[in-house]
Design a protein around this motif. Structure first.
Motif, PDB file in Angstrom:
ATOM      1  N   ARG A 195     -11.196  -1.272  14.460  1.00  0.00           N
ATOM      2  CA  ARG A 195     -10.901  -2.075  13.250  1.00  0.00           C
ATOM      3  C   ARG A 195     -10.163  -1.408  11.965  1.00  0.00           C
ATOM      4  NH1 ARG A 195     -15.131  -4.555  12.475  1.00  0.00           N
ATOM      5  NH2 ARG A 195     -14.064  -6.329  11.217  1.00  0.00           N
ATOM      6  N   ILE A 196      -9.390  -0.136  12.216  1.00  0.00           N
ATOM      7  CA  ILE A 196      -8.621   0.059  10.776  1.00  0.00           C
ATOM      8  C   ILE A 196      -7.771  -0.034  11.268  1.00  0.00           C
ATOM      9  CG2 ILE A 196     -10.617   1.904   9.824  1.00  0.00           C
ATOM     10  CD1 ILE A 196      -8.587   3.811  10.849  1.00  0.00           C
ATOM     11  N   LEU A 197      -7.403   0.326  13.654  1.00  0.00           N
ATOM     12  CA  LEU A 197      -5.706   0.132  13.528  1.00  0.00           C
ATOM     13  C   LEU A 197      -5.739  -1.291  14.596  1.00  0.00           C
ATOM     14  CD1 LEU A 197      -6.453   3.823  15.559  1.00  0.00           C
ATOM     15  CD2 LEU A 197      -4.912   2.969  13.342  1.00  0.00           C
ATOM     16  N   GLU A 198      -6.233  -1.829  14.016  1.00  0.00           N
ATOM     17  CA  GLU A 198      -5.807  -3.372  14.304  1.00  0.00           C
ATOM     18  C   GLU A 198      -4.551  -4.559  13.918  1.00  0.00           C
ATOM     19  OE1 GLU A 198      -8.674  -7.250  15.068  1.00  0.00           O
ATOM     20  OE2 GLU A 198      -9.316  -5.969  14.205  1.00  0.00           O
ATOM     21  N   GLU A 199      -3.957  -4.728  14.511  1.00  0.00           N
ATOM     22  CA  GLU A 199      -3.193  -5.692  13.860  1.00  0.00           C
ATOM     23  C   GLU A 199      -3.520  -6.836  13.930  1.00  0.00           C
ATOM     24  OE1 GLU A 199       1.819  -5.915  14.625  1.00  0.00           O
ATOM     25  OE2 GLU A 199       0.050  -5.759  16.639  1.00  0.00           O
ATOM     26  N   ALA A 245     -21.626   5.014   8.399  1.00  0.00           N
ATOM     27  CA  ALA A 245     -20.594   5.854   9.531  1.00  0.00           C
ATOM     28  C   ALA A 245     -19.934   4.818   9.789  1.00  0.00           C
ATOM     29  CB  ALA A 245     -22.232   5.534  10.927  1.00  0.00           C
ATOM     30  N   PRO A 246     -18.855   5.599   9.633  1.00  0.00           N
ATOM     31  CA  PRO A 246     -18.200   7.551   9.656  1.00  0.00           C
ATOM     32  C   PRO A 246     -19.282   7.639   8.026  1.00  0.00           C
ATOM     33  CG  PRO A 246     -16.378   6.461   9.869  1.00  0.00           C
ATOM     34  CD  PRO A 246     -17.376   5.792  10.030  1.00  0.00           C
ATOM     35  N   ASP A 247     -19.550   9.272   7.857  1.00  0.00           N
ATOM     36  CA  ASP A 247     -19.085   9.970   6.552  1.00  0.00           C
ATOM     37  C   ASP A 247     -18.290  10.099   6.455  1.00  0.00           C
ATOM     38  OD1 ASP A 247     -18.505  12.565   7.540  1.00  0.00           O
ATOM     39  OD2 ASP A 247     -20.713  12.279   7.794  1.00  0.00           O
ATOM     40  N   MET A 265     -18.876   5.025  14.626  1.00  0.00           N
ATOM     41  CA  MET A 265     -17.745   5.833  14.927  1.00  0.00           C
ATOM     42  C   MET A 265     -16.154   4.607  15.878  1.00  0.00           C
ATOM     43  SD  MET A 265     -15.665   8.231  13.094  1.00  0.00           S
ATOM     44  CE  MET A 265     -14.608   6.975  13.017  1.00  0.00           C
ATOM     45  N   GLY A 266     -16.305   4.917  17.107  1.00  0.00           N
ATOM     46  CA  GLY A 266     -15.447   3.864  17.608  1.00  0.00           C
ATOM     47  C   GLY A 266     -14.590   2.516  17.624  1.00  0.00           C
ATOM     48  N   MET A 291     -11.926  11.439  18.070  1.00  0.00           N
ATOM     49  CA  MET A 291     -13.409  11.401  17.120  1.00  0.00           C
ATOM     50  C   MET A 291     -14.464  11.741  17.397  1.00  0.00           C
ATOM     51  SD  MET A 291     -12.093  11.863  13.793  1.00  0.00           S
ATOM     52  CE  MET A 291     -12.974  11.339  13.238  1.00  0.00           C
ATOM     53  N   ALA A 292     -14.231  11.326  18.898  1.00  0.00           N
ATOM     54  CA  ALA A 292     -15.963  11.372  19.361  1.00  0.00           C
ATOM     55  C   ALA A 292     -16.478  12.710  19.210  1.00  0.00           C
ATOM     56  CB  ALA A 292     -15.757  10.358  20.899  1.00  0.00           C
TER      57      ALA A 292
END
Length: 440
Positions: A259-263, A188-190, A253-254, A229-230
């Motif tokens: 995490r991927i947008l964390e600087e 998750a996410p798929d 998902m949240g 996305m939710a």
């Protein structure tokens, strides 16, 4: 049989009225839906479908009295009211969140399998619109669109860089896989949800005034993407839904978005993402400018949805119903009144401007009595270069055999002449990646 026929309806509804002939279009829709329902349900007696087909086409049994005929007609009218919401919920609010090959095509009233028109078909559609529906609305964003016109314009630019998109997708998935969670033996996410997320980020990523993507994003932006996305996951109804929410999947998902947008120095995604975002933003800007130029000059009545006076990165509601800063827009309009086009192009990212490449441009002439306008915009601009202005067009030219020779540039106040009925695009789009001329 009623349920299965509705599920096979290819349009929102028919428009039958008691006492009036059934149109060929409505007849074809009903017969197509019933035929499809028959094929998909061989266990249901065929005569049941035949009865329903005749009923929906106002072919009632002859032995019915007036009261019974009225009841049958009422059923048809109710049936027509019912198919629209089912189509909307089944297609727009379900399938359009599952089939994400190029999500910009998943728009209200759209066909995701339909990848656009040829230039010739575009002109034919405009001629037909001018003939049959000259006063119809030309809308590119509304309260109901899945994403704003500018987000769509960026996402559609992905189709111009398929190799870069494919390579980048692999890198991003590899970099971000560590942020996924295992839920009931599934990631998750798929993959499909992740695929939609990357398209959405490219479409909505903030761009600085110098045209460079923001190196980091605000908590507000992260929240907007999480909210989008939710909703997308719940509408898709595969791993979670409004009726049966899967809280673990929703949280995964949240958290993945955050995490991927964390600087962070450890974030390998953003350094790989930002160069692609910059390329997409440039191509998308050209798409947007071409789109709005056509919208205001093609047959029909142009509609400007709130907020789209500038670049608009809105997603589906409620994101596209945020308050609009009209004071800022009034201030910018006043500032831009006497700014030359060359200066506007240098600061394109702040939203102040709404031969060799013969297949990379669209042009048309419109006339009313002794007045005419000539419109030119780029398409597939990745082949021309950024920005697609001036000598980038090389020897590409427009044939104005049926257009005016003396031309006045609406935006730069220049005067041009079409020599031998030909206008060079390097001159027409000298400073801006679009052009509108009137006869001088």
């Amino acid at each position: 049989a009623v349920r299965e026929t509705i599920a096979c309806f290819p349009v929102y509804r028919t428009y039958l009225e008691p006492g009036k002939p059934v149109s060929p279009e409505d007849r074809a829709v009903i017969e197509r839906a019933v035929a499809a329902a028959k094929r998909r349900n061989p266990a249901i007696e065929e005569s049941v479908f035949n009865f329903l087909r005749d009923l929906l086409l106002f072919r009632f049994p002859e032995n019915l009295d007036e009261e019974q005929r009225a009841a049958h007609a009422q059923f048809v009218l109710k049936f027509q009211q019912f198919t629209g919401p089912i189509m909307a919920k089944g297609v727009e609010d379900t399938v359009f969140y599952i089939y994400n090959r190029l999500a910009a095509l998943n728009e209200v009233g759209g066909e995701p399998h339909f990848f656009g028109l040829s230039v010739e078909a575009f002109h034919q559609r405009n001629l037909q619109r001018q003939r049959d529906w000259p006063d119809s609305l030309v809308a590119t964003s509304t309260h109901d669109t899945k994403r704003s016109e500018d987000v769509r314009a960026r996402m559609l630019a992905i189709s111009e860089i398929p190799q870069l998109w494919g390579r980048s997708l692999q890198k991003w998935r590899t970099a971000n896989r560590r942020f996924k969670k295992q839920i009931d033996e599934a990631e998750a996410p798929d993959a499909d949800e992740e695929y939609l997320l990357y398209q959405t980020l490219l479409g909505a990523w903030p761009i600085n005034v110098d045209g460079v993507p923001a190196a980091s994003v605000s908590t507000e932006f992260v929240s907007r993407i999480q909210g989008y996305m939710a909703k997308a996951l719940k509408e898709a109804k595969l791993n979670t839904s409004w009726i049966q929410p899967n809280e673990n999947w929703d949280n995964a998902m949240g958290d993945f978005v955050a995490r991927i947008l964390e600087e962070s120095p450890r974030n390998k995604f953003l350094p790989a993402f930002l160069p692609v975002a910059e390329e997409i933003a440039r191509l998308g800007a050209i798409n947007s400018l071409a789109q709005i130029t056509i919208k205001f000059t093609a047959p029909g009545v142009p509609d400007v949805y709130q907020g789209t006076e500038l670049w608009d990165d809105s997603l589906v509601d409620p994101d596209n119903r945020r308050p609009v800063d009209y004071a800022r827009r009034r201030k910018m309009l006043k500032e831009v009144e006497h700014v030359p086009p060359s200066d506007l192009m240098r600061c394109w990212a702040n939203g102040r401007i709404g031969g060799a490449f013969a297949d990379c441009a669209i042009g048309f002439v419109r006339r009313h009595q002794d007045r005419a306008i000539v419109v030119m915009v780029p398409r597939l601009s990745s082949r021309v270069g950024f920005p697609p202005v001036g000598e980038s067009w090389q020897d590409t030219h427009a044939n104005l055999a049926s257009g005016p020779c003396g031309l006045h540039d609406v935006f730069s106040d220049r005067e041009l002449r079409a020599e031998n009925s030909q206008l060079k695009l390097s001159e027409a789009m000298l400073q801006l990646p679009f052009a509108v001329f009137t006869n001088s």
